[in-house]
Design a protein around this motif. Structure first.
Motif, PDB file in Angstrom:
ATOM      1  N   HIS A 177       1.275   1.812  -5.458  1.00 15.72           N
ATOM      2  CA  HIS A 177      -0.010   1.470  -5.609  1.00 15.72           C
ATOM      3  C   HIS A 177      -0.932   2.581  -5.739  1.00 15.72           C
ATOM      4  O   HIS A 177      -1.813   2.441  -6.768  1.00 15.72           O
ATOM      5  CB  HIS A 177      -0.515   0.679  -4.126  1.00 15.72           C
ATOM      6  N   HIS A 227     -13.904   3.583  -0.133  1.00 16.77           N
ATOM      7  CA  HIS A 227     -13.094   2.831  -0.923  1.00 16.77           C
ATOM      8  C   HIS A 227     -12.901   1.426  -0.314  1.00 16.77           C
ATOM      9  O   HIS A 227     -12.434   0.368  -0.962  1.00 16.77           O
ATOM     10  CB  HIS A 227     -11.785   3.394  -1.246  1.00 16.77           C
ATOM     11  N   HIS A 278       1.083  -1.228   0.060  1.00 16.55           N
ATOM     12  CA  HIS A 278      -0.105   0.023   0.166  1.00 16.55           C
ATOM     13  C   HIS A 278       0.790   1.266  -0.012  1.00 16.55           C
ATOM     14  O   HIS A 278       0.711   2.102   0.921  1.00 16.55           O
ATOM     15  CB  HIS A 278      -0.960  -0.081   1.337  1.00 16.55           C
ATOM     16  N   ASP A 333      -9.125   0.762  -6.933  1.00 12.61           N
ATOM     17  CA  ASP A 333      -8.432   0.284  -5.840  1.00 12.61           C
ATOM     18  C   ASP A 333      -8.455  -1.626  -6.043  1.00 12.61           C
ATOM     19  O   ASP A 333      -7.347  -2.130  -5.832  1.00 12.61           O
ATOM     20  CB  ASP A 333      -8.980   0.413  -4.557  1.00 12.61           C
ATOM     21  N   HIS A 380      -5.930   7.632  -0.959  1.00 10.25           N
ATOM     22  CA  HIS A 380      -6.941   6.914  -0.552  1.00 10.25           C
ATOM     23  C   HIS A 380      -6.547   5.941   0.761  1.00 10.25           C
ATOM     24  O   HIS A 380      -7.186   5.681   1.669  1.00 10.25           O
ATOM     25  CB  HIS A 380      -7.613   6.157  -1.417  1.00 10.25           C
ATOM     26  N   ASP A 381      -5.054   5.803   0.678  1.00 12.96           N
ATOM     27  CA  ASP A 381      -4.378   4.980   1.720  1.00 12.96           C
ATOM     28  C   ASP A 381      -3.615   5.505   2.715  1.00 12.96           C
ATOM     29  O   ASP A 381      -2.855   5.030   3.282  1.00 12.96           O
ATOM     30  CB  ASP A 381      -3.743   3.608   1.100  1.00 12.96           C
TER      31      ASP A 381
END
Ligand SMILES: [Fe+2]
Ligand SMILES: [Fe+2]
Length: 209
Positions: free
Chosen positions: A32, A105, A28, A125, A61-62
């Protein structure tokens, strides 16, 4: 924002994101996020979604995976993203759409993606967990989790229980079209894997797991 200004602004966001992704979980990491951004762009173009919202959400998003202070990594990432985007001059409207896409997500927080942009980020994702890239990420993630290749708490279990079910949960037709050949490649890998194990076992050298 014109194209050059938009490009510069995104580069700025990537730089900030890089700091959050620089950690040991390489499944992650920034790579990614960059691939999810590329998938997101493809899906957004095809499905007619707002590309800026999708790109920003994909990139961020991460970011809350390490040192999550909120309930889930999606909520933590969303909170951090709001601060970053407001500081970088994005409008309240864009920030709120990006927040919505990031928070939904992952299903762990129970937020269902509602907007087209959120659905696209969700799908993008998942597309990074299939194909050869998906396999590579699966093994990196297994290293983080301490999983074996097969058996309980294993790569194969995660593949069978999670990755195989992604298709039923994809929101866009475009994502399903991309998913299918990548999934077949992955399924072929596991067939080969078991054929090799069987062969070794045939000659009496396999472990009994
Ligand atoms: Fe995530
Ligand atoms: Fe992700």
């Amino acid at each position: 924002m014109d194209n050059t200004a938009n490009h510069d602004a995104l580069q700025q966001i990537i730089q900030v994101a890089q700091g959050f992704y620089a950690r040991k979980d390489r499944a992650h990491d920034l790579d990614h996020a960059l691939r999810v951004r590329e998938w997101g762009r493809k899906l957004a173009l095809e499905e007619g979604a707002d590309i800026t919202v999708v790109e920003l959400a994909a990139l961020l998003h991460d970011i809350g995976r390490s040192g999550a202070v909120e309930k889930t990594h999606a909520e933590s990432s969303a909170g951090l993203a709001v601060n970053i985007l407001l500081k970088n001059g994005y409008s309240e409207e864009i920030v709120s759409q990006v927040r919505e896409a990031i928070v939904s997500h992952s299903r762990e927080a129970g937020h269902e993606p509602k907007t087209l942009e959120a659905k696209i980020v969700y799908d993008a994702d998942k597309l990074d967990f299939v194909g050869a890239i998906g396999l590579g990420r699966l093994f990196i993630w297994a290293g983080v989790q301490g999983w074996t290749l097969v058996g309980e708490n294993s790569c194969e279990k995660f593949y069978r229980e999670r990755i195989c079910s992604y298709r039923d949960h994809l929101f866009t037709k475009t994502a399903r079209t991309f998913y299918d050949p990548l999934f077949l490649y992955m399924e072929g890998f596991w067939q080969q894997f078991h054929a090799e194990r069987f062969k070794i076992s045939d000659s009496g050298q396999a472990d009994s797991r």
